[in-house]
Motif scaffolding. Structure first.
Motif, PDB file in Angstrom:
ATOM      1  N   LYS A 174      22.583  37.698  47.710  1.00  0.00           N
ATOM      2  CA  LYS A 174      23.334  37.785  48.966  1.00  0.00           C
ATOM      3  C   LYS A 174      23.481  39.238  49.402  1.00  0.00           C
ATOM      4  O   LYS A 174      23.456  39.548  50.593  1.00  0.00           O
ATOM      5  CB  LYS A 174      24.683  37.088  48.827  1.00  0.00           C
ATOM      6  N   LYS A 175      23.600  40.152  48.446  1.00  0.00           N
ATOM      7  CA  LYS A 175      23.644  41.578  48.797  1.00  0.00           C
ATOM      8  C   LYS A 175      22.319  42.050  49.389  1.00  0.00           C
ATOM      9  O   LYS A 175      22.288  42.999  50.176  1.00  0.00           O
ATOM     10  CB  LYS A 175      23.986  42.416  47.559  1.00  0.00           C
ATOM     11  N   GLN A 176      21.231  41.389  49.012  1.00  0.00           N
ATOM     12  CA  GLN A 176      19.906  41.766  49.530  1.00  0.00           C
ATOM     13  C   GLN A 176      19.610  41.128  50.901  1.00  0.00           C
ATOM     14  O   GLN A 176      18.558  41.373  51.485  1.00  0.00           O
ATOM     15  CB  GLN A 176      18.801  41.367  48.548  1.00  0.00           C
ATOM     16  N   GLY A 177      20.515  40.273  51.373  1.00  0.00           N
ATOM     17  CA  GLY A 177      20.309  39.660  52.693  1.00  0.00           C
ATOM     18  C   GLY A 177      20.148  38.158  52.674  1.00  0.00           C
ATOM     19  O   GLY A 177      19.952  37.549  53.729  1.00  0.00           O
ATOM     20  N   GLY A 178      20.223  37.531  51.507  1.00  0.00           N
ATOM     21  CA  GLY A 178      20.166  36.075  51.456  1.00  0.00           C
ATOM     22  C   GLY A 178      21.418  35.469  52.072  1.00  0.00           C
ATOM     23  O   GLY A 178      22.531  35.946  51.829  1.00  0.00           O
ATOM     24  N   GLU A 179      21.249  34.425  52.868  1.00  0.00           N
ATOM     25  CA  GLU A 179      22.388  33.812  53.559  1.00  0.00           C
ATOM     26  C   GLU A 179      23.151  32.847  52.674  1.00  0.00           C
ATOM     27  O   GLU A 179      24.374  32.696  52.805  1.00  0.00           O
ATOM     28  CB  GLU A 179      21.898  33.047  54.800  1.00  0.00           C
ATOM     29  N   ALA A 180      22.432  32.156  51.813  1.00  0.00           N
ATOM     30  CA  ALA A 180      23.035  31.095  51.011  1.00  0.00           C
ATOM     31  C   ALA A 180      22.102  30.774  49.853  1.00  0.00           C
ATOM     32  O   ALA A 180      20.917  31.132  49.874  1.00  0.00           O
ATOM     33  CB  ALA A 180      23.253  29.845  51.857  1.00  0.00           C
ATOM     34  N   ASN A 181      22.628  30.091  48.856  1.00  0.00           N
ATOM     35  CA  ASN A 181      21.761  29.579  47.794  1.00  0.00           C
ATOM     36  C   ASN A 181      20.874  28.482  48.374  1.00  0.00           C
ATOM     37  O   ASN A 181      21.337  27.644  49.152  1.00  0.00           O
ATOM     38  CB  ASN A 181      22.588  29.002  46.654  1.00  0.00           C
ATOM     39  N   PHE A 215      15.515  28.982  41.167  1.00  0.00           N
ATOM     40  CA  PHE A 215      16.469  29.472  42.155  1.00  0.00           C
ATOM     41  C   PHE A 215      15.761  29.813  43.461  1.00  0.00           C
ATOM     42  O   PHE A 215      14.534  29.793  43.552  1.00  0.00           O
ATOM     43  CB  PHE A 215      17.214  30.699  41.609  1.00  0.00           C
ATOM     44  N   GLY A 216      16.529  30.138  44.463  1.00  0.00           N
ATOM     45  CA  GLY A 216      15.975  30.549  45.747  1.00  0.00           C
ATOM     46  C   GLY A 216      17.095  30.927  46.688  1.00  0.00           C
ATOM     47  O   GLY A 216      18.275  30.703  46.402  1.00  0.00           O
ATOM     48  N   THR A 217      16.715  31.502  47.816  1.00  0.00           N
ATOM     49  CA  THR A 217      17.706  31.894  48.813  1.00  0.00           C
ATOM     50  C   THR A 217      17.257  31.422  50.187  1.00  0.00           C
ATOM     51  O   THR A 217      16.206  30.780  50.331  1.00  0.00           O
ATOM     52  CB  THR A 217      17.939  33.417  48.780  1.00  0.00           C
ATOM     53  N   VAL A 218      18.061  31.748  51.204  1.00  0.00           N
ATOM     54  CA  VAL A 218      17.806  31.288  52.569  1.00  0.00           C
ATOM     55  C   VAL A 218      17.857  32.483  53.512  1.00  0.00           C
ATOM     56  O   VAL A 218      18.776  33.305  53.431  1.00  0.00           O
ATOM     57  CB  VAL A 218      18.859  30.238  53.005  1.00  0.00           C
ATOM     58  N   VAL A 219      16.854  32.577  54.400  1.00  0.00           N
ATOM     59  CA  VAL A 219      16.823  33.612  55.429  1.00  0.00           C
ATOM     60  C   VAL A 219      16.593  32.945  56.774  1.00  0.00           C
ATOM     61  O   VAL A 219      15.571  32.278  56.980  1.00  0.00           O
ATOM     62  CB  VAL A 219      15.715  34.658  55.145  1.00  0.00           C
ATOM     63  N   GLN A 220      17.564  33.084  57.667  1.00  0.00           N
ATOM     64  CA  GLN A 220      17.532  32.446  58.994  1.00  0.00           C
ATOM     65  C   GLN A 220      17.135  30.970  58.890  1.00  0.00           C
ATOM     66  O   GLN A 220      16.317  30.468  59.662  1.00  0.00           O
ATOM     67  CB  GLN A 220      16.603  33.213  59.936  1.00  0.00           C
ATOM     68  N   GLY A 221      17.725  30.309  57.906  1.00  0.00           N
ATOM     69  CA  GLY A 221      17.516  28.871  57.743  1.00  0.00           C
ATOM     70  C   GLY A 221      16.362  28.494  56.842  1.00  0.00           C
ATOM     71  O   GLY A 221      16.262  27.339  56.418  1.00  0.00           O
ATOM     72  N   TYR A 222      15.488  29.446  56.499  1.00  0.00           N
ATOM     73  CA  TYR A 222      14.272  29.137  55.738  1.00  0.00           C
ATOM     74  C   TYR A 222      14.441  29.481  54.261  1.00  0.00           C
ATOM     75  O   TYR A 222      14.982  30.517  53.905  1.00  0.00           O
ATOM     76  CB  TYR A 222      13.066  29.854  56.355  1.00  0.00           C
ATOM     77  N   HIS A 223      13.926  28.591  53.405  1.00  0.00           N
ATOM     78  CA  HIS A 223      14.189  28.625  51.975  1.00  0.00           C
ATOM     79  C   HIS A 223      13.048  29.237  51.162  1.00  0.00           C
ATOM     80  O   HIS A 223      11.882  29.167  51.551  1.00  0.00           O
ATOM     81  CB  HIS A 223      14.401  27.200  51.448  1.00  0.00           C
ATOM     82  N   SER A 224      13.425  29.782  50.012  1.00  0.00           N
ATOM     83  CA  SER A 224      12.461  30.113  48.962  1.00  0.00           C
ATOM     84  C   SER A 224      12.834  29.317  47.723  1.00  0.00           C
ATOM     85  O   SER A 224      13.965  28.853  47.575  1.00  0.00           O
ATOM     86  CB  SER A 224      12.451  31.616  48.661  1.00  0.00           C
ATOM     87  N   ASP A 225      11.859  29.177  46.809  1.00  0.00           N
ATOM     88  CA  ASP A 225      12.063  28.350  45.608  1.00  0.00           C
ATOM     89  C   ASP A 225      11.146  28.897  44.515  1.00  0.00           C
ATOM     90  O   ASP A 225       9.920  28.793  44.624  1.00  0.00           O
ATOM     91  CB  ASP A 225      11.715  26.896  45.937  1.00  0.00           C
TER      92      ASP A 225
END
Length: 355
Positions: A174-181, A215-225
């Motif tokens: 989240k500190k790097q810019g991820g919006e959510a898990n 794990f993964g994060t979300v950027v402008q609604g889009y996910h990583s995994d």
């Protein structure tokens, strides 16, 4: 977003659908860029109508370029009935996978139309092929997750609990810019590695454990995994062998997957290799899944899917071997399917790291 709505209108024309009500939040965001919690889209051949209540009128005006905005602030079924009457709509289709039965019953009772017709995955089919905007957002989410893995390598040590690892990883990304898990992180160490969905627990990580982190994060609604498996101290020799098998299977998929291949055949690349090594019964899930505005999207890469891979799809490649009482290994990258192969979006190392 007008291009996306126009593609939807082409599909509606093909299916002879007079009007289509979009209610699924991810599909609404895909078509309109609206990020609020109260909104619906009514799409006809001639109009794109965004329906919301008084709380989101200004937000809808800012985000939904090209849509006519209609306010329905209370008793949606009655207000929507009046809107259909005004627009002279007689036949309405809806998203059968999203609209709940209670709402369906209310619409059926209140709408003065000729037919109310369920439709399955119309927008989801469009969403399978990512445009450049979507690819860029997924790549950014992947980049943050890769950074998260580098953080984990420095953070994990004996005595830390799985839950501590998950919480610190969340904070870092989240500190790097991820919006959510992207989902509830899986941190499974030691024998818990045999649990494919072993959500982080209070178990302490011990010397000799393999630790699987998904794990993964979300950027402008889009996910990583992403999934990586690392060792804390020297692991059991059998687990070392399993790690090498999974890594080889995962990389075989990367080498062979391409547009035009069926999802069944993509899954078969890893499944056959793992089965030949004697672990047929220890790889119980599919190879992967589509990725985008949802963490699990179409297509599914599995032994039950005959869907075809196409350029522009983003899918996961995540074979695993799980041995009850011993532990397990899973390794996962996000792949962008191309005409002649794939682009691996992750850069985090996959070889066995021993901490």
């Amino acid at each position: 977003m007008e291009k996306r709505i126009n593609k939807l209108k082409e599909k509606l024309k093909e299916k002879q659908i007079e009007a289509f009500l979009v209610t699924k939040k991810e599909n609404i965001r895909y078509l309109s860029q609206f990020t609020g919690t109260a909104g619906k889209l009514l799409i006809t051949q001639n109009e794109s109508i965004f329906i919301t209540d008084f709380r989101y009128l200004d937000q809808a005006a800012d985000q939904t370029n090209g849509c006519v905005i209609e306010e329905i602030s209370s008793n949606f079924a009655e207000g929507f009935s009046e809107l259909l009457k005004k627009k002279k709509i007689k036949n309405l289709s809806f998203e059968s996978q999203d609209l709940n039965f209670k709402t369906y019953q209310k619409l059926k009772e209140k709408l003065k139309i000729e037919s109310l017709n369920p439709q399955d995955s119309i927008v989801e089919e469009l969403r399978m092929i990512k445009d450049q905007f979507e690819i860029d957002k997924i790549k950014k989410a992947v980049e943050i997750a890769d950074q998260g893995f580098q953080f984990l390598v420095d953070f994990i040590q004996p005595g830390k609990t799985e839950r501590e690892v998950a919480l610190e990883l969340e904070f870092f990304m989240k500190k790097q810019g991820g919006e959510a898990n992207a989902f509830d992180f899986i941190v499974a160490s030691g024998k818990r590695g045999a649990l494919p969905h072993g959500v982080a627990s209070d178990k302490k990580i011990e010397m000799g454990d393999l630790v699987t982190i998904d794990f993964g994060t979300v950027v402008q609604g889009y996910h990583s995994d992403i999934t990586r498996t690392i060792a804390v101290g020297e692991p059991d020799n059998k687990l070392r062998d399993i790690f090498e098998l999974v890594l080889t299977a995962q990389e075989k998929v990367i080498a062979e997957i391409k547009a035009g291949m069926s999802c069944f055949d993509a899954d078969k690349i890893a499944r056959d290799f793992i089965a030949e090594a004697g672990y047929k019964d220890n790889f119980g899930h599919g190879l992967g899944h589509g990725l985008g505005l949802e963490i699990h999207e179409s297509p599914r890469l599995s032994y039950t899917s005959e869907a075809a891979l196409k350029p522009g799809m983003v899918v996961t490649d995540e074979p695993g071997i799980y041995v009850s009482g011993l532990g397990g290994v899973r390794i996962e990258d996000d792949l962008l399917i191309t005409e002649n192969g794939c682009e691996v979006l992750n850069s985090a190392p996959k070889e066995l790291i021993i901490l």
